[in-house]
Write a protein that holds these residues in place. Structure first.
Motif, mmCIF file in Angstrom:
data_model
loop_
_atom_site.group_PDB
_atom_site.id
_atom_site.type_symbol
_atom_site.label_atom_id
_atom_site.label_comp_id
_atom_site.label_asym_id
_atom_site.label_seq_id
_atom_site.Cartn_x
_atom_site.Cartn_y
_atom_site.Cartn_z
ATOM 1 N N TYR A 202 0.797 -1.137 0.036
ATOM 2 C CA TYR A 202 -0.012 -0.176 0.017
ATOM 3 C C TYR A 202 0.933 1.300 -0.035
ATOM 4 C CZ TYR A 202 -4.061 -2.808 1.075
ATOM 5 O OH TYR A 202 -5.068 -3.828 0.950
ATOM 6 N N THR B 139 1.893 1.893 -3.529
ATOM 7 C CA THR B 139 0.907 2.398 -4.169
ATOM 8 C C THR B 139 0.695 3.936 -3.839
ATOM 9 O OG1 THR B 139 -0.240 0.186 -4.146
ATOM 10 C CG2 THR B 139 -1.538 2.030 -4.696
ATOM 11 N N ASN C 54 -2.493 0.941 6.281
ATOM 12 C CA ASN C 54 -3.554 0.818 5.125
ATOM 13 C C ASN C 54 -4.099 2.135 4.943
ATOM 14 O OD1 ASN C 54 -4.921 0.786 7.569
ATOM 15 N ND2 ASN C 54 -6.658 -0.201 6.613
ATOM 16 N N LEU D 251 -7.936 -2.402 -6.019
ATOM 17 C CA LEU D 251 -7.706 -2.192 -4.803
ATOM 18 C C LEU D 251 -8.829 -1.117 -4.346
ATOM 19 C CD1 LEU D 251 -4.028 -1.066 -5.021
ATOM 20 C CD2 LEU D 251 -4.839 -2.979 -3.703
ATOM 21 N N PHE E 47 -7.017 1.859 2.459
ATOM 22 C CA PHE E 47 -7.362 1.031 1.875
ATOM 23 C C PHE E 47 -8.037 -0.044 2.587
ATOM 24 C CE2 PHE E 47 -3.364 2.582 0.074
ATOM 25 C CZ PHE E 47 -3.560 2.398 -1.279
ATOM 26 N N ALA F 12 -3.837 -6.493 2.500
ATOM 27 C CA ALA F 12 -2.903 -6.923 1.357
ATOM 28 C C ALA F 12 -2.641 -8.465 1.477
ATOM 29 C CB ALA F 12 -1.342 -6.066 1.270
#
Length: 179
Positions: free
Chosen positions: A71, A74, A101, A145, A168, A172
Motif C-alpha cells: 500500500y 501504491t 493501510n 484495490l 485501503f 494486502a
C-alpha cells in the motif's frame, strides 16, 4: 482524413489555466443545480470515479510503472507519478496507521483552486475538489484495490494544507503464483 504514413500522432495538451477555469465553472454550475452541498460533493465524487476508471489505462500506458507490492508503494506512486503527470504537483505522503493501510496525500499547493479565494459562507460544507477523491478511488478500484478516499483538510476551509486521506479497505494479500 488519413494521416501521412510515418507521422507520429501529436498529443494535444490543454493549458492548466483553461482546465482550472473549466473545473471552476463545472462546480459553479453544480452549485446552481443542487441546493445541498452534500449533493454537489456526491456528484463530484461520482464524476471523478468515472474519470478514474478510464484514466488508469492512460496512466499505466504512459507511465510504464511496475506492479506495486504494498500500500505504501501504491500511495507513493499516486503522489510521485500520477499527481505529477496529471496535475503538475507532487504531494507528500504520510502513513497514518499502524496497520499500514491509511495514508495521507498532503498538497502544499492545489492547482484546482488557483483562481478560488474562499468558499461562500452558505457553501461551508462544499468539498470543492471532491472530484480528486473520486478519481483516486475509481483508478484504484480498476487495479483491484478498494479504498475510501476523503478530504481531511482543505485550504479553502481555512486549514493550513490540503490533505486527502486514503484508506485501503482490504488487507494486502501475498499471492504466490504456482508454476
Amino acid at each position: 482524413m488519413s494521416r501521412p504514413p510515418g507521422r507520429k500522432q501529436e498529443n494535444h495538451k490543454i493549458s492548466r489555466e483553461l482546465f482550472v477555469l473549466t473545473y471552476g465553472a463545472l462546480v459553479a454550475q453544480l452549485c446552481k443545480d443542487y441546493e445541498k452541498d452534500e449533493d454537489v460533493n456526491t456528484c463530484l465524487d461520482r464524476m471523478g470515479y468515472g474519470i478514474g476508471i478510464r484514466l488508469i489505462d492512460d496512466f499505466l500506458a504512459r507511465s510504464a510503472v511496475k506492479k506495486c507490492r504494498s500500500y505504501s508503494e501504491t500511495a507513493d506512486m499516486i503522489a510521485q507519478v500520477a499527481f505529477k503527470m496529471y496535475l503538475g504537483v507532487t504531494p507528500s505522503v504520510s502513513c497514518s496507521s499502524a496497520a499500514g493501510n491509511e495514508f495521507s496525500l498532503i498538497l502544499d499547493k492545489n492547482p484546482l483552486v488557483d483562481f478560488v479565494e474562499e468558499l461562500p459562507a452558505e457553501r461551508a460544507s462544499l468539498c470543492y475538489c471532491n472530484l480528486l477523491c473520486g478519481v483516486i478511488r475509481g483508478a484504484l478500484e480498476m487495479v483491484h484495490l478498494a479504498a475510501e478516499v476523503t478530504f481531511l483538510q482543505d485550504r479553502l476551509k481555512g486549514d493550513a494544507v490540503t490533505e486527502i486521506g486514503i484508506t485501503f479497505l482490504r488487507k494486502a494479500e501475498d499471492r504466490k503464483h504456482k508454476r
